[in-house]
Write an enzyme that holds these catalytic residues in place. Sequence first.
Site, mmCIF file in Angstrom:
data_model
loop_
_atom_site.group_PDB
_atom_site.id
_atom_site.type_symbol
_atom_site.label_atom_id
_atom_site.label_comp_id
_atom_site.label_asym_id
_atom_site.label_seq_id
_atom_site.Cartn_x
_atom_site.Cartn_y
_atom_site.Cartn_z
ATOM 1 C CE1 TYR A 138 -13.128 0.227 21.638
ATOM 2 C CE2 TYR A 138 -15.626 -0.379 21.737
ATOM 3 C CZ TYR A 138 -14.645 -0.560 22.283
ATOM 4 O OH TYR A 138 -14.176 -0.909 23.648
ATOM 5 C CE LYS A 184 2.711 -2.200 22.938
ATOM 6 N NZ LYS A 184 3.745 -3.016 24.119
ATOM 7 C CG ASP A 217 3.278 -1.891 27.493
ATOM 8 O OD1 ASP A 217 2.946 -0.404 27.025
ATOM 9 O OD2 ASP A 217 4.526 -2.564 27.466
ATOM 10 C CG ASP A 241 -13.889 -0.803 27.115
ATOM 11 O OD1 ASP A 241 -14.580 -0.022 27.725
ATOM 12 O OD2 ASP A 241 -13.818 -1.297 26.487
ATOM 13 C CG ASP A 245 -13.908 -1.069 33.386
ATOM 14 O OD1 ASP A 245 -14.474 0.331 32.074
ATOM 15 O OD2 ASP A 245 -14.184 -1.998 33.193
HETATM 16 C C1 IPM Z 1 -18.423 1.348 27.275
HETATM 17 C C2 IPM Z 1 -18.570 0.220 27.302
HETATM 18 C C3 IPM Z 1 -18.642 -0.651 25.276
HETATM 19 C C4 IPM Z 1 -17.460 0.048 24.718
HETATM 20 C C5 IPM Z 1 -19.117 -1.689 25.107
HETATM 21 C C6 IPM Z 1 -20.321 -1.629 26.170
HETATM 22 C C7 IPM Z 1 -19.195 -1.323 24.025
HETATM 23 O O1 IPM Z 1 -17.746 -1.295 27.721
HETATM 24 O O2 IPM Z 1 -18.552 2.097 27.266
HETATM 25 O O3 IPM Z 1 -17.204 1.280 27.909
HETATM 26 O O4 IPM Z 1 -17.007 -0.846 24.562
HETATM 27 O O5 IPM Z 1 -17.358 1.620 24.654
HETATM 28 MN MN MN Z 2 -16.497 0.073 28.594
#
Ligand code: IPM
Ligand code: MN
Length: 351
Positions: A138, A184, A217, A241, A245
């Site tokens: 990042y 990884k 993975d 990240d 999700d």
């Molecule tokens: C999160 C989001 C952010 C990230 C983006 C919006 C920059 O996806 O907070 O998970 O990738 O960290």
């Molecule tokens: Mn995110």
Amino acid sequence: MATRIVTLPGDGIGPEILAPTVDLLQRFVADVEVEEHVFGGASIDAHGTALTDDVLAACKRADAVLLAAVGGPKWDTTDATKPRPEQGLLGLRKGLGLYANLRPVRPLPALYDASPLRREIIDGTDLLVVRELTGGIYFGEKTRTETTASDLCAYSVEEIERIARTAFEAARKTARHKVSSVDKANVLETSRLWRQTVVALHEAEFSDVTLEHVLVDNAAMQLISNPRSFDVIVTENLFGDILSDEAAMLTGSIGMLPSASLGRRSDPPTPGLFEPVHGSAPDIAGQGVANPLAMFLSLALLLRHGLALESEALALESAVDKALDQGLRTRDLGGTASTAEATAAVLAALG
Ligand code: IPM
Ligand code: MN
Ligand code: NAD
């Protein structure tokens, strides 16, 4: 002295879910000063940049920062010279030194049927993703020509050690005392340094905690085939990240997952940033149907980690649980409740 909270509604569903959360904040913290600022796309429109110096300075002065979400099609661009809402978020995390992102994944039995996964897979899952938040790909150097582009992924021992310490300390507070370090290391040099550093810290200071290494993975696969095997997961910025999700779906919806981003704890302490894991959901913005629970649960984390108000945090979490037990379901959870109805259900559960 009053408790100072900076609120950043941001874009899309951000203002819709932040407004009721501020009402909740005022119920839990008697002497609170709330200072709202534009941020993300809204700040690009107003000031040409997603995070102004003034807003960053206000956040640094606050006791904690409550953020909803940023981004949207209006500001989507592949032109690197144009400002993007997400730069505000990255600037804020970096500017406040918030290297430790905690994303608790606590599926509730009431929502097992809202998940695409089978109940027997989810049952008994209670895990914490500890995501490194201010390093890695990042923040590495970026290059771009007409025909090539690159993003550098770099980590130092110091950066790895401090996030690993956060994870080991978190694991000491769980029943299972287990850390799964996700990397990884079969391919990436940064992951080899990561693994070596985690092992050294474990041997030196945390041998009472069980440590395992899982390749990313495989971790992605295990998260939905055997999520109970995880207790505390520690991983680098990009892997964290993506995996968080994915893990959200164990709870039924991305609209359920809160997060706390923490930095230095003393000399002097940095204010924490509390925000849902989800984004600005442009597809449902303006309709009043967003699930506000991840935002409410982020407020609970603010109460716990930002203001040391543990019993207030628990009361809010219990009210969310109770409202769901009593049948509250927003659209993302397969129901019809609006944001306002979800808020009313949580307020009723608070009594
Ligand atoms: C999160 C989001 C952010 C990230 C983006 C919006 C920059 O996806 O907070 O998970 O990738 O960290
Ligand atoms: Mn995110
Ligand atoms: P998203 O999380 O905004 O939405 C993904 C899907 O989940 C959408 O269908 C959305 O409607 C749904 N969803 C998300 N939150 C919900 C909620 N509270 N209630 C009900 N449904 C919800 O991810 P995206 O669509 O990939 O990204 C949209 C924008 O948000 C992008 O600009 C992205 O960069 C940004 N983003 C911001 C943050 C943040 O501010 N922390 C995090 C992730 C993405």
